[in-house]
Design an enzyme around this catalytic site. Sequence first.
Site, PDB file in Angstrom:
ATOM      1  N   ARG A   1     -10.171  57.278 114.640  1.00 22.42           N
ATOM      2  CA  ARG A   1      -9.793  56.330 115.711  1.00 22.42           C
ATOM      3  C   ARG A   1     -10.666  55.080 115.704  1.00 22.42           C
ATOM      4  O   ARG A   1     -11.037  54.554 116.765  1.00 22.42           O
ATOM      5  CB  ARG A   1      -9.895  56.985 117.094  1.00 22.42           C
ATOM      6  CG  ARG A   1      -9.084  58.232 117.290  1.00 22.42           C
ATOM      7  CD  ARG A   1      -7.586  57.951 117.293  1.00 22.42           C
ATOM      8  NE  ARG A   1      -6.865  59.085 117.841  1.00 22.42           N
ATOM      9  CZ  ARG A   1      -6.465  60.125 117.120  1.00 22.42           C
ATOM     10  NH1 ARG A   1      -6.709  60.167 115.819  1.00 22.42           N
ATOM     11  NH2 ARG A   1      -5.814  61.113 117.696  1.00 22.42           N
TER      12      ARG A   1
ATOM     13  N   CYS B   1      -4.006  60.127 124.563  1.00 22.67           N
ATOM     14  CA  CYS B   1      -5.279  60.704 124.996  1.00 22.67           C
ATOM     15  C   CYS B   1      -6.211  59.607 125.500  1.00 22.67           C
ATOM     16  O   CYS B   1      -6.364  58.565 124.865  1.00 22.67           O
ATOM     17  CB  CYS B   1      -5.937  61.445 123.824  1.00 22.67           C
ATOM     18  SG  CYS B   1      -5.107  62.996 123.462  1.00 22.67           S
TER      19      CYS B   1
HETATM   20  P1  FAD Z   1      -2.054  48.485 121.467  1.00 23.96           P
HETATM   21  O1  FAD Z   1      -2.155  49.616 122.398  1.00 23.96           O
HETATM   22  O2  FAD Z   1      -1.119  47.381 121.808  1.00 23.96           O
HETATM   23  O3  FAD Z   1      -3.447  47.937 121.061  1.00 23.96           O
HETATM   24  C1  FAD Z   1      -4.514  48.804 120.748  1.00 23.96           C
HETATM   25  C2  FAD Z   1      -5.662  47.982 120.146  1.00 23.96           C
HETATM   26  O4  FAD Z   1      -5.240  47.443 118.888  1.00 23.96           O
HETATM   27  C3  FAD Z   1      -6.057  46.773 121.005  1.00 23.96           C
HETATM   28  O5  FAD Z   1      -7.451  46.592 120.900  1.00 23.96           O
HETATM   29  C4  FAD Z   1      -5.325  45.618 120.341  1.00 23.96           C
HETATM   30  O6  FAD Z   1      -5.963  44.371 120.551  1.00 23.96           O
HETATM   31  C5  FAD Z   1      -5.375  46.032 118.872  1.00 23.96           C
HETATM   32  N1  FAD Z   1      -4.268  45.495 118.092  1.00 23.96           N
HETATM   33  C6  FAD Z   1      -2.945  45.704 118.282  1.00 23.96           C
HETATM   34  N2  FAD Z   1      -2.220  45.058 117.360  1.00 23.96           N
HETATM   35  C7  FAD Z   1      -3.102  44.414 116.562  1.00 23.96           C
HETATM   36  C8  FAD Z   1      -2.974  43.546 115.435  1.00 23.96           C
HETATM   37  N3  FAD Z   1      -1.787  43.220 114.924  1.00 23.96           N
HETATM   38  N4  FAD Z   1      -4.105  43.051 114.888  1.00 23.96           N
HETATM   39  C9  FAD Z   1      -5.333  43.360 115.385  1.00 23.96           C
HETATM   40  N5  FAD Z   1      -5.513  44.161 116.435  1.00 23.96           N
HETATM   41  C10 FAD Z   1      -4.411  44.686 117.027  1.00 23.96           C
HETATM   42  N6  FAD Z   1      -2.902  57.763 119.041  1.00 23.96           N
HETATM   43  C11 FAD Z   1      -3.291  58.492 117.978  1.00 23.96           C
HETATM   44  O7  FAD Z   1      -4.154  58.056 117.207  1.00 23.96           O
HETATM   45  N7  FAD Z   1      -2.735  59.726 117.741  1.00 23.96           N
HETATM   46  C12 FAD Z   1      -1.776  60.256 118.517  1.00 23.96           C
HETATM   47  O8  FAD Z   1      -1.316  61.339 118.266  1.00 23.96           O
HETATM   48  C13 FAD Z   1      -1.329  59.483 119.642  1.00 23.96           C
HETATM   49  N8  FAD Z   1      -0.354  59.943 120.455  1.00 23.96           N
HETATM   50  C14 FAD Z   1       0.078  59.170 121.494  1.00 23.96           C
HETATM   51  C15 FAD Z   1       1.133  59.639 122.285  1.00 23.96           C
HETATM   52  C16 FAD Z   1       1.609  58.877 123.338  1.00 23.96           C
HETATM   53  C17 FAD Z   1       2.733  59.396 124.177  1.00 23.96           C
HETATM   54  C18 FAD Z   1       1.031  57.605 123.610  1.00 23.96           C
HETATM   55  C19 FAD Z   1       1.550  56.748 124.727  1.00 23.96           C
HETATM   56  C20 FAD Z   1      -0.012  57.136 122.824  1.00 23.96           C
HETATM   57  C21 FAD Z   1      -0.504  57.926 121.773  1.00 23.96           C
HETATM   58  N9  FAD Z   1      -1.552  57.474 120.951  1.00 23.96           N
HETATM   59  C22 FAD Z   1      -1.934  58.220 119.867  1.00 23.96           C
HETATM   60  C23 FAD Z   1      -2.273  56.227 121.270  1.00 23.96           C
HETATM   61  C24 FAD Z   1      -1.692  54.969 120.597  1.00 23.96           C
HETATM   62  O9  FAD Z   1      -0.344  55.165 120.191  1.00 23.96           O
HETATM   63  C25 FAD Z   1      -2.531  54.554 119.397  1.00 23.96           C
HETATM   64  O10 FAD Z   1      -3.860  54.233 119.773  1.00 23.96           O
HETATM   65  C26 FAD Z   1      -1.951  53.334 118.650  1.00 23.96           C
HETATM   66  O11 FAD Z   1      -2.708  53.079 117.498  1.00 23.96           O
HETATM   67  C27 FAD Z   1      -1.899  52.070 119.504  1.00 23.96           C
HETATM   68  O12 FAD Z   1      -1.075  51.149 118.839  1.00 23.96           O
HETATM   69  P2  FAD Z   1      -0.321  49.982 119.602  1.00 23.96           P
HETATM   70  O13 FAD Z   1       0.496  49.246 118.605  1.00 23.96           O
HETATM   71  O14 FAD Z   1       0.377  50.500 120.797  1.00 23.96           O
HETATM   72  O15 FAD Z   1      -1.572  49.094 120.016  1.00 23.96           O
HETATM   73  N1  EPU Z   2      -5.897  72.662 124.482  1.00 27.25           N
HETATM   74  C1  EPU Z   2      -6.066  73.349 125.659  1.00 27.25           C
HETATM   75  N2  EPU Z   2      -5.823  72.682 126.825  1.00 27.25           N
HETATM   76  C2  EPU Z   2      -5.442  71.384 126.873  1.00 27.25           C
HETATM   77  C3  EPU Z   2      -5.289  70.685 125.668  1.00 27.25           C
HETATM   78  C4  EPU Z   2      -5.524  71.347 124.470  1.00 27.25           C
HETATM   79  O1  EPU Z   2      -6.430  74.517 125.659  1.00 27.25           O
HETATM   80  O2  EPU Z   2      -5.245  70.868 127.977  1.00 27.25           O
HETATM   81  C5  EPU Z   2      -6.125  73.384 123.215  1.00 27.25           C
HETATM   82  C6  EPU Z   2      -4.818  73.548 122.431  1.00 27.25           C
HETATM   83  O3  EPU Z   2      -4.129  74.694 122.851  1.00 27.25           O
HETATM   84  C7  EPU Z   2      -5.324  73.640 121.009  1.00 27.25           C
HETATM   85  C8  EPU Z   2      -6.563  72.738 121.004  1.00 27.25           C
HETATM   86  O4  EPU Z   2      -6.966  72.624 122.371  1.00 27.25           O
HETATM   87  O5  EPU Z   2      -5.720  74.937 120.704  1.00 27.25           O
HETATM   88  C9  EPU Z   2      -6.308  71.371 120.388  1.00 27.25           C
HETATM   89  O6  EPU Z   2      -5.253  70.721 121.125  1.00 27.25           O
HETATM   90  P1  EPU Z   2      -4.270  69.663 120.450  1.00 27.25           P
HETATM   91  O7  EPU Z   2      -3.619  70.269 119.256  1.00 27.25           O
HETATM   92  O8  EPU Z   2      -3.427  69.100 121.514  1.00 27.25           O
HETATM   93  O9  EPU Z   2      -5.255  68.569 119.856  1.00 27.25           O
HETATM   94  P2  EPU Z   2      -6.247  67.609 120.588  1.00 27.25           P
HETATM   95  O10 EPU Z   2      -7.486  67.632 119.756  1.00 27.25           O
HETATM   96  O11 EPU Z   2      -6.400  67.884 122.044  1.00 27.25           O
HETATM   97  C10 EPU Z   2      -5.530  65.587 119.144  1.00 27.25           C
HETATM   98  C11 EPU Z   2      -5.400  64.104 119.330  1.00 27.25           C
HETATM   99  C12 EPU Z   2      -3.994  63.721 119.764  1.00 27.25           C
HETATM  100  C13 EPU Z   2      -2.990  64.256 118.765  1.00 27.25           C
HETATM  101  C14 EPU Z   2      -3.143  65.787 118.715  1.00 27.25           C
HETATM  102  C15 EPU Z   2      -2.178  66.426 117.742  1.00 27.25           C
HETATM  103  C16 EPU Z   2      -7.484  63.077 120.013  1.00 27.25           C
HETATM  104  C17 EPU Z   2      -8.292  62.539 121.141  1.00 27.25           C
HETATM  105  N3  EPU Z   2      -6.322  63.623 120.338  1.00 27.25           N
HETATM  106  O12 EPU Z   2      -5.505  66.184 120.422  1.00 27.25           O
HETATM  107  O13 EPU Z   2      -3.948  62.304 119.726  1.00 27.25           O
HETATM  108  O14 EPU Z   2      -1.677  63.925 119.148  1.00 27.25           O
HETATM  109  O15 EPU Z   2      -4.490  66.080 118.301  1.00 27.25           O
HETATM  110  O16 EPU Z   2      -2.699  66.395 116.453  1.00 27.25           O
HETATM  111  O17 EPU Z   2      -7.898  62.983 118.870  1.00 27.25           O
HETATM  112  C18 EPU Z   2      -4.255  60.305 121.008  1.00 27.25           C
HETATM  113  O18 EPU Z   2      -5.198  60.039 120.247  1.00 27.25           O
HETATM  114  O19 EPU Z   2      -3.876  59.511 121.901  1.00 27.25           O
HETATM  115  C19 EPU Z   2      -3.554  61.578 120.854  1.00 27.25           C
HETATM  116  C20 EPU Z   2      -2.583  61.963 121.671  1.00 27.25           C
END
Ligand code: FAD
Ligand code: EPU
Length: 281
Positions: free
Chosen positions: A159, A206
């Site tokens: 990240r 997250c």
């Molecule tokens: P924004 O939220 O618009 O911006 C994020 C940052 O990037 C800001 O600092 C912005 O200035 C910068 N930025 C954006 N575009 C550019 C550009 N073109 N050039 C330079 N800087 C830029 N994240 C994960 O890593 N794993 C997950 O599994 C995950 N699951 C998600 C699930 C949900 C339902 C939601 C709502 C979010 C989740 N996220 C997850 C978080 C998010 O999707 C990521 O952090 C993603 O990388 C953000 O991208 P964005 O285009 O929305 O950027």
């Molecule tokens: N768990 C719990 N309770 C909870 C949440 C999780 O017990 O409330 C347990 C799950 O059951 C599992 C373990 O914790 O055994 C890990 O959970 P999960 O697979 O959801 O992974 P996570 O580490 O909590 C990360 C990323 C998510 C990504 C998922 C799936 C981060 C901060 N979060 O979550 O990314 O979608 O893995 O790979 O790294 C994001 O970054 O915004 C994000 C959603």
Amino acid sequence: MPEGVAAGRAVLLADYTTLKVGGPAELWEVEDVAGLRAATDAPYRVIGGGSNLLVSDAGVPERVVRLGRAFNDVRAFDGGTDVWLGAATPLPGLVRRAQKAGLSGLEGLLGVPAVLGGAIAMNAGTRFGEMSDTLQEVELFVDGSLERVPASDLGLSYRHAELPAGAIVTRARLRLTPSTPEAVQAYMDKVDAARKGQPHVKSAGCAFKNPPGESAGRLIDLAGLKGRRVGAAMVAHEHGNFVLNLGGASAADVLALVEEVRAEMRSRGVELELEWRLWGF
Ligand code: FAD
Ligand code: EPU
């Protein structure tokens, strides 16, 4: 105003973020380098899909630059293994198209609602794969011109990316690996299964990064903080690291809740670092 040169317009950033909170700003939607130059001749920020942002109720005083349709290449993606794509290309469409073309490398990003530039800036990912797996090179708009930078210079880690100050990712070169649609789909099914428990209400994913080797969500869950509320902001029952906007939450509510969770976890010896980017606080 010459054609292609952007102009700002007043918006509410709540309409441009997945959490649906955030106050006013001047949005500059740009379609080319001339637009980028015009938009960036005053202090600015750049927004992608708005899926990792908590924007203050007062909005932000800086211009907010957003790459327009000219930077969205989801339809132009032709199944090549080495591809340049615009930074406004939505990840969900790209992941799906790569699967259909039998190309591997992006399937770990299934379910991340970002655009390519935002996914690079955050090195978005899951434990099944992250942006850095495929990223070879970026095109950056810095100080009024475009330059190419190899991915190895971006300090990509969990990240985290180190972009030059003020840089806007405009395009990126990805390298995908030939596979089959079936094999890619089978992997995507695993990613999907791992995400099944995540909530579908308005959120920004997250809130916190995981501490090394742990799940912040699991620790928040163990601390009994699920369901904790401030106004219309709530820690999700489905996943402890998701903070939801139940409808009409203010940014102040969301931030107060996140700080409450952080303080409670600190009192239990767990230091949590925000994954979200805070704007305007
Ligand atoms: P924004 O939220 O618009 O911006 C994020 C940052 O990037 C800001 O600092 C912005 O200035 C910068 N930025 C954006 N575009 C550019 C550009 N073109 N050039 C330079 N800087 C830029 N994240 C994960 O890593 N794993 C997950 O599994 C995950 N699951 C998600 C699930 C949900 C339902 C939601 C709502 C979010 C989740 N996220 C997850 C978080 C998010 O999707 C990521 O952090 C993603 O990388 C953000 O991208 P964005 O285009 O929305 O950027
Ligand atoms: N768990 C719990 N309770 C909870 C949440 C999780 O017990 O409330 C347990 C799950 O059951 C599992 C373990 O914790 O055994 C890990 O959970 P999960 O697979 O959801 O992974 P996570 O580490 O909590 C990360 C990323 C998510 C990504 C998922 C799936 C981060 C901060 N979060 O979550 O990314 O979608 O893995 O790979 O790294 C994001 O970054 O915004 C994000 C959603």
